[in-house]
Design a protein around this motif. Structure first.
Motif, short mmCIF file in Angstrom:
data_model
loop_
_atom_site.label_atom_id
_atom_site.label_comp_id
_atom_site.label_asym_id
_atom_site.label_seq_id
_atom_site.Cartn_x
_atom_site.Cartn_y
_atom_site.Cartn_z
N LEU A 1 14.88 2.48 -7.60
CA LEU A 1 15.13 1.42 -6.62
C LEU A 1 15.41 0.14 -7.40
O LEU A 1 14.57 -0.31 -8.18
CB LEU A 1 13.92 1.25 -5.70
N CYS B 1 11.88 3.26 -12.14
CA CYS B 1 12.13 3.52 -10.74
C CYS B 1 13.61 3.30 -10.48
O CYS B 1 14.23 2.39 -11.02
CB CYS B 1 11.29 2.59 -9.87
N MET C 1 9.90 -2.50 -13.53
CA MET C 1 9.38 -1.15 -13.33
C MET C 1 10.22 -0.19 -14.18
O MET C 1 10.86 0.73 -13.68
CB MET C 1 9.41 -0.74 -11.86
N HIS D 1 12.99 -2.64 -7.83
CA HIS D 1 11.83 -2.35 -8.67
C HIS D 1 12.20 -2.36 -10.14
O HIS D 1 11.58 -3.02 -10.96
CB HIS D 1 11.22 -0.99 -8.28
N HIS E 1 8.43 5.92 -4.69
CA HIS E 1 9.37 5.55 -5.74
C HIS E 1 10.15 6.77 -6.20
O HIS E 1 9.60 7.87 -6.29
CB HIS E 1 8.64 4.94 -6.95
CU LIG Z 1 10.28 1.96 -7.06
#
Ligand SMILES: [Cu+2]
Length: 590
Positions: A460, A458, A468, A463, A354
């Motif tokens: 991404l 994170c 997240m 995510h 991550h």
């Molecule tokens: Cu991530």
């Protein structure tokens, strides 16, 4: 390198950063089992006694040298001691029996001693029988009693011995000698020698006692005499403790601590830099129960758990903030544990890598450590300040971080909002209800002060869009109150002051007996005022009559989910930043 040197120095000194920042330091890598980090980056925090040595009559001098810094000072304290010797400074005189000796004070107890009284001279000879028929003066012989040299002559009047005059007192008598009269033609006269007073010639320590931190007082009383005096000396001891009286500055490595003087030898010590707790965080990869897809989350970690206890506590973005910090403007380095910096140890319980990002933070990668214990220094492209750090699976990343507080020409308000803005206040749905110690701690959706609200998440998208992401609450100090007045009203003191801040959550009232303190906190709970500029009052009812009190007021900003829970739950963390204090105001109660 030019860019790096325009930045504040690294939070945690480390050799990997030396080339970029022009520093010279030793490494401070965290190991897999560590729960705190210790390093040298300015002042010292403590000096630790590693050996007490022996034979010290007085505390030795402590010197701290090397390590790149200067100004640190420490003092040594010896262990509690026994009385070692008694020294008679004056024997006094006139003692006709053995006086008693008292040993008092000095912090200890149990020391006892007896006095020795010297041998004695005669003070006179009494006539105990006059006898009769003495035509001339009989001779007087004084013998026995352990001494010698005493002489006397008899006086005869009317053929009787009427008195005996001591012509020499002699010496060394421990009991009255025998007086014998002979000759002179008469008979029956008898004399009795009378011993004079003596001086104290010695003291015998019969028990040394314990626990003395300074020499006790020796008192010699009774025995009919006066003037005997003595002093006590404590037995030599080891150094029992050290106190860092000045932390100094500039230390980049451990300085040498040495001892001199005091009559003893062998004491040793170590200086310590700053020790900070590693705040345990975690990345957790679970499964989404609806679609079965992997669901990565941020959370906290219970340190030092075992195989039967879950170690990671995942949190939704709506759970109470578990990352709370004190904001400190213009912090330039990690010089004290209270400057708003934190060190996080983020363990990654999963399989994806991550890219974890902190909004508005300066982040320094200290090192990574694999779950096999292998320590990995920062990569070359990680030397310098970061706000996004790669998190590898089955590895801990240790980062030092502090929030960036931009200079703004006005005061910013706190972010006060429901934990879950999509649910009504009072709702209890959708929370994990587990505190960072892994204890049940039910949560209700309510207004929470996030201070200056930042986030970590994170990068991404799949995510971060799936929870997240976590809020971080930063407590920024309010502006100090002004215009404090203290006025006696009946049996109370009424305080009035002017609020100057828009982000205080309460006021703290402190009281002292003089302007130089020490200050005692009377209350931390005076409610905040609406906006700034309004007048706030507090009535101190805990005052005694005929007393002078000095008051001052501070504004506090407490962030986080404020809620008490019954043990063993500890609840959710909060952080507080206080304003400087107001001016002081005095009140004299009638
Ligand atoms: Cu991530």
């Amino acid at each position: 390198r030019t860019y790096a040197r325009s930045q504040p120095a690294p939070l945690v000194p480390e050799r990997a950063y030396d080339a970029a920042f022009g520093t010279t330091t030793s490494n401070t890598y965290a190991r897999i089992q560590d729960t705190s980090a210790t390093f040298f980056n300015g002042p010292l925090s403590t000096v630790e006694l590693t050996g007490g040595g022996s034979g010290y009559d007085v505390p030795p001098d402590v010197s701290i040298s090397g390590g790149g810094g200067a100004g640190a000072q420490a003092t040594a304290t010896l262990a509690p001691r026994s009385v070692g010797t008694l020294s008679l400074s004056s024997g006094g005189g006139g003692y006709t029996s053995v006086p008693s000796v008292a040993i008092t004070g000095g912090g200890g107890a149990g020391a006892t001693a007896t006095a020795v009284v010297g041998a004695r001279a005669l003070s006179g000879v009494a006539v105990s029988a006059n006898g009769s028929n003495y035509a001339t003066v009989p001779s007087v012989v004084i013998s026995g009693g352990g001494g010698s040299g005493a002489t006397a002559i008899a006086v005869v009047s009317g053929r009787r011995v009427t008195s005996i005059l001591l012509t020499s007192a002699g010496s060394g008598y421990t009991s009255p000698p025998t007086v014998t009269l002979s000759g002179g033609g008469g008979s029956g006269a008898r004399g009795t020698a009378v011993l004079g007073g003596a001086s104290v010639t010695g003291l015998t320590l019969t028990a040394p006692g314990t626990g003395f931190t300074s020499p006790p007082t020796v008192t010699i009383v009774g025995g009919g005499g006066t003037g005997a005096a003595a002093t006590a000396t404590l037995s030599p001891a080891a150094v029992a403790s050290l106190s860092l009286t000045s932390a100094g500055d500039g230390y980049t490595a451990s300085p040498t601590v040495s001892f001199s003087g005091g009559g003893g030898s062998g004491a040793t010590a170590l200086a310590h830099g700053l020790t900070m707790t590693l705040q345990p965080k975690s990345i957790v990869e679970d499964f989404d129960p609806t679609f079965g897809r992997m669901n990565a989350m941020l959370g906290t970690e219970v340190p030092n758990t075992n195989a039967t206890t879950q170690t990671s506590i995942p949190d939704f973005d709506t759970d109470p903030p578990t990352e709370v910090l004190r904001g400190t403007p213009a912090a330039t380095r990690l010089g004290s544990a209270a400057d708003g910096t934190q060190i996080w140890k983020i363990t990654h319980n999963g399989v994806d890598t991550h890219a974890v990002h902190w909004h508005m933070f300066d982040v320094q990668v200290i090192n990574r450590v694999g779950w096999d214990g292998a320590i990995r220094p920062p990569d070359p492209n990680e030397i310098g300040w970061k706000d996004t750090v790669r998190m590898n699976p089955l590895e801990d990343v240790i980062v030092a971080l502090r929030p960036i507080l931009p200079d703004v020409p006005f005061e910013l308000p706190n972010s006060v909002r429901p934990l879950d803005p999509t649910s009504p206040l009072g709702s209890t749905l959708g929370f994990h209800n587990v505190d960072p110690t892994n204890q049940p701690a039910p949560v209700t959706n309510k207004l929470v002060n996030f201070g200056w609200e930042y986030v970590w998440h994170c990068h991404l998208l799949g995510h971060e869009e799936n929870s997240m992401m976590r809020p971080m609450a930063v407590a920024v100090a309010p502006v100090a109150p002004t215009g404090l007045t203290a006025q006696v009203v009946g049996r109370t003191v009424r305080l009035l002051w002017r609020d100057q801040s828009i982000n205080e959550t309460s006021f703290i009232v402190q009281r002292a007996r003089s302007a130089s303190g020490p200050w005692a906190t009377i209350t931390t709970g005076v409610p905040p005022a609406a906006g700034s500029g309004s007048t706030v009052n507090f009535i101190d009812t805990s005052v005694a009559s005929g007393s002078t009190y000095v008051y001052r007021v501070l504004a506090a900003n407490v962030v986080g989910y404020v809620q008490s829970y019954a043990a063993p739950a500890v609840g959710y963390p909060t952080a507080s930043a206080e304003s400087p204090s107001s001016g002081i105001s005095n009140a004299v109660t009638p």
